[in-house]
Design a protein around this motif. Sequence first.
Motif, short mmCIF file in Angstrom:
data_model
loop_
_atom_site.label_atom_id
_atom_site.label_comp_id
_atom_site.label_asym_id
_atom_site.label_seq_id
_atom_site.Cartn_x
_atom_site.Cartn_y
_atom_site.Cartn_z
N SER A 25 15.33 33.40 35.46
CA SER A 25 15.16 32.09 34.81
C SER A 25 15.85 31.03 35.66
O SER A 25 16.98 31.24 36.11
N ASP A 26 15.16 29.90 35.86
CA ASP A 26 15.79 28.88 36.70
C ASP A 26 15.59 27.45 36.21
O ASP A 26 15.87 26.51 36.95
N HIS A 27 15.14 27.28 34.97
CA HIS A 27 15.07 25.92 34.42
C HIS A 27 14.87 25.98 32.90
O HIS A 27 14.44 27.01 32.37
N GLY A 28 15.19 24.88 32.27
CA GLY A 28 14.97 24.76 30.84
C GLY A 28 13.66 24.04 30.54
O GLY A 28 12.90 23.69 31.45
N PHE A 29 13.41 23.80 29.25
CA PHE A 29 12.19 23.08 28.86
C PHE A 29 12.31 21.60 29.21
O PHE A 29 13.41 21.04 29.24
N ASP A 30 11.16 21.01 29.46
CA ASP A 30 11.06 19.56 29.57
C ASP A 30 10.64 19.10 28.17
O ASP A 30 9.46 19.14 27.82
N PHE A 31 11.62 18.70 27.35
CA PHE A 31 11.34 18.51 25.93
C PHE A 31 10.34 17.39 25.66
O PHE A 31 9.51 17.50 24.76
N ALA A 32 10.41 16.31 26.44
CA ALA A 32 9.46 15.22 26.21
C ALA A 32 8.04 15.73 26.37
O ALA A 32 7.13 15.37 25.63
N ARG A 33 7.85 16.64 27.32
CA ARG A 33 6.51 17.17 27.60
C ARG A 33 6.16 18.36 26.69
O ARG A 33 5.04 18.49 26.22
N ASP A 34 7.15 19.25 26.46
CA ASP A 34 6.85 20.54 25.82
C ASP A 34 7.01 20.55 24.30
O ASP A 34 6.59 21.51 23.64
N ALA A 35 7.61 19.49 23.74
CA ALA A 35 7.96 19.53 22.31
C ALA A 35 6.74 19.81 21.43
O ALA A 35 6.80 20.63 20.51
N GLU A 36 5.63 19.16 21.75
CA GLU A 36 4.46 19.28 20.88
C GLU A 36 3.95 20.72 20.80
O GLU A 36 3.64 21.22 19.73
N ARG A 37 3.89 21.40 21.95
CA ARG A 37 3.36 22.77 21.90
C ARG A 37 4.42 23.77 21.45
O ARG A 37 4.10 24.87 20.99
N LEU A 38 5.70 23.39 21.54
CA LEU A 38 6.76 24.29 21.04
C LEU A 38 6.85 24.24 19.52
O LEU A 38 7.18 25.25 18.87
N GLY A 42 23.09 28.25 35.29
CA GLY A 42 22.97 28.63 36.70
C GLY A 42 23.51 27.57 37.66
O GLY A 42 24.32 27.88 38.55
N PRO A 43 23.10 26.30 37.51
CA PRO A 43 23.61 25.27 38.43
C PRO A 43 25.12 25.08 38.33
O PRO A 43 25.77 24.77 39.33
N TYR A 44 25.68 25.28 37.14
CA TYR A 44 27.15 25.21 37.01
C TYR A 44 27.79 26.34 37.82
O TYR A 44 28.77 26.11 38.56
N ALA A 45 27.24 27.55 37.70
CA ALA A 45 27.83 28.70 38.43
C ALA A 45 27.77 28.46 39.94
O ALA A 45 28.73 28.76 40.66
N ASP A 46 26.65 27.90 40.40
CA ASP A 46 26.53 27.58 41.84
C ASP A 46 27.59 26.56 42.25
O ASP A 46 28.25 26.71 43.28
N ALA A 47 27.72 25.52 41.45
CA ALA A 47 28.68 24.46 41.77
C ALA A 47 30.10 25.01 41.74
O ALA A 47 30.94 24.65 42.58
N PHE A 48 30.38 25.89 40.78
CA PHE A 48 31.72 26.49 40.68
C PHE A 48 32.04 27.26 41.95
O PHE A 48 33.14 27.18 42.50
N HIS A 49 31.05 27.99 42.42
CA HIS A 49 31.21 28.80 43.63
C HIS A 49 31.60 27.93 44.82
O HIS A 49 32.37 28.33 45.68
N ARG A 50 31.04 26.72 44.84
CA ARG A 50 31.34 25.79 45.95
C ARG A 50 32.59 24.97 45.68
O ARG A 50 32.97 24.13 46.52
N GLY A 51 33.19 25.13 44.49
CA GLY A 51 34.36 24.32 44.12
C GLY A 51 33.98 22.89 43.81
O GLY A 51 34.81 21.98 43.91
N GLU A 52 32.72 22.67 43.38
CA GLU A 52 32.25 21.29 43.15
C GLU A 52 31.74 21.12 41.72
O GLU A 52 30.71 20.48 41.49
#
Length: 260
Positions: free
Chosen positions: A111-124, A169-179
């Motif tokens: 998994s590498d992204h969440g929903f785009d709620f503005a776009r996906d809300a109606e079908r969800l 995931g992006p937080y874990a990547d940033a943590f790894h870089r110390g950023e």
Amino acid sequence: MTFLSVNVNKIAVLRNSRGGNDPDVVQAARACLHAGAHGITVHPRPDARHIRAADVHALAALTAARGVEFNLEGNPFAPPRPGYPGFLALCAAVRPAQATLVPDGDAQLTSDHGFDFARDAERLSPLVEQLRGLGCRVSLFADAWDPVRSAGVEHAAAIGADRIELYTGPYADAFHRGEHASMLERFADVARRARSVGLGVNAGHDLSQENLGAFLAAVPEVLEVSIGHALIGEALHDGLQATVRGYLAILDGAGVASAP
Ligand SMILES: CC(=O)[C@@H](O)[C@H](O)COP(=O)(O)O
Ligand SMILES: NCC(=O)COP(=O)(O)O
């Protein structure tokens, strides 16, 4: 206390690499619960690369017998195929305590992204209603790392979801870089906004013993983390020495040949 739901997908990766039933996914889940984990998560994928429909049924039975949460993750829009009845059908069959909807592409590595709620809300919306009708708490995978992608998170409440799961995931990547400092501010902001519209907040992906503490200190609203990849890897490291010693004890006890 934030709940820990252990994702056992990776046990199934190992099992499937040889056929047979070793290591046993249910036995692994039992060990996690025995150690105090609050629940079990799996994310069956349409290609059945790890968790299979039969595992979902077996783990649903285990968690029901133990009275703990079963969190079933998946893409509700992926069509059924042989060996994979579809996410909604699996939920209807086992009625997990929590259904986490994730917008995975078919061939995604993970998994590498969440929903785009503005776009996906109606079908969800009708799917959320259906799952809540089955008695499942519904959580929607959500981005927090990017202000544009997290802009519509309030839609999740409007369509009746109970929780969001922050994609970490992006937080874990940033943590790894110390950023990770500015990244944590974004996650904290999205969590606060979610709480302000009545959503519960879960988090998961690439969390580990190394990065979890800093995350929860900055985002204290998190009700549950689901952790698999790092946890299973850490368990291997922690268990390797004891296991090698076990083999050496057998060899020592057998005492037949001596190495040159
Ligand atoms: C939604 C999420 O972040 C996890 O379920 C993760 O995708 C695990 O799936 P894999 O084990 O297939 O990588
Ligand atoms: N929802 C996240 C999950 O179940 C586990 O993700 P990971 O720890 O395997 O990256």
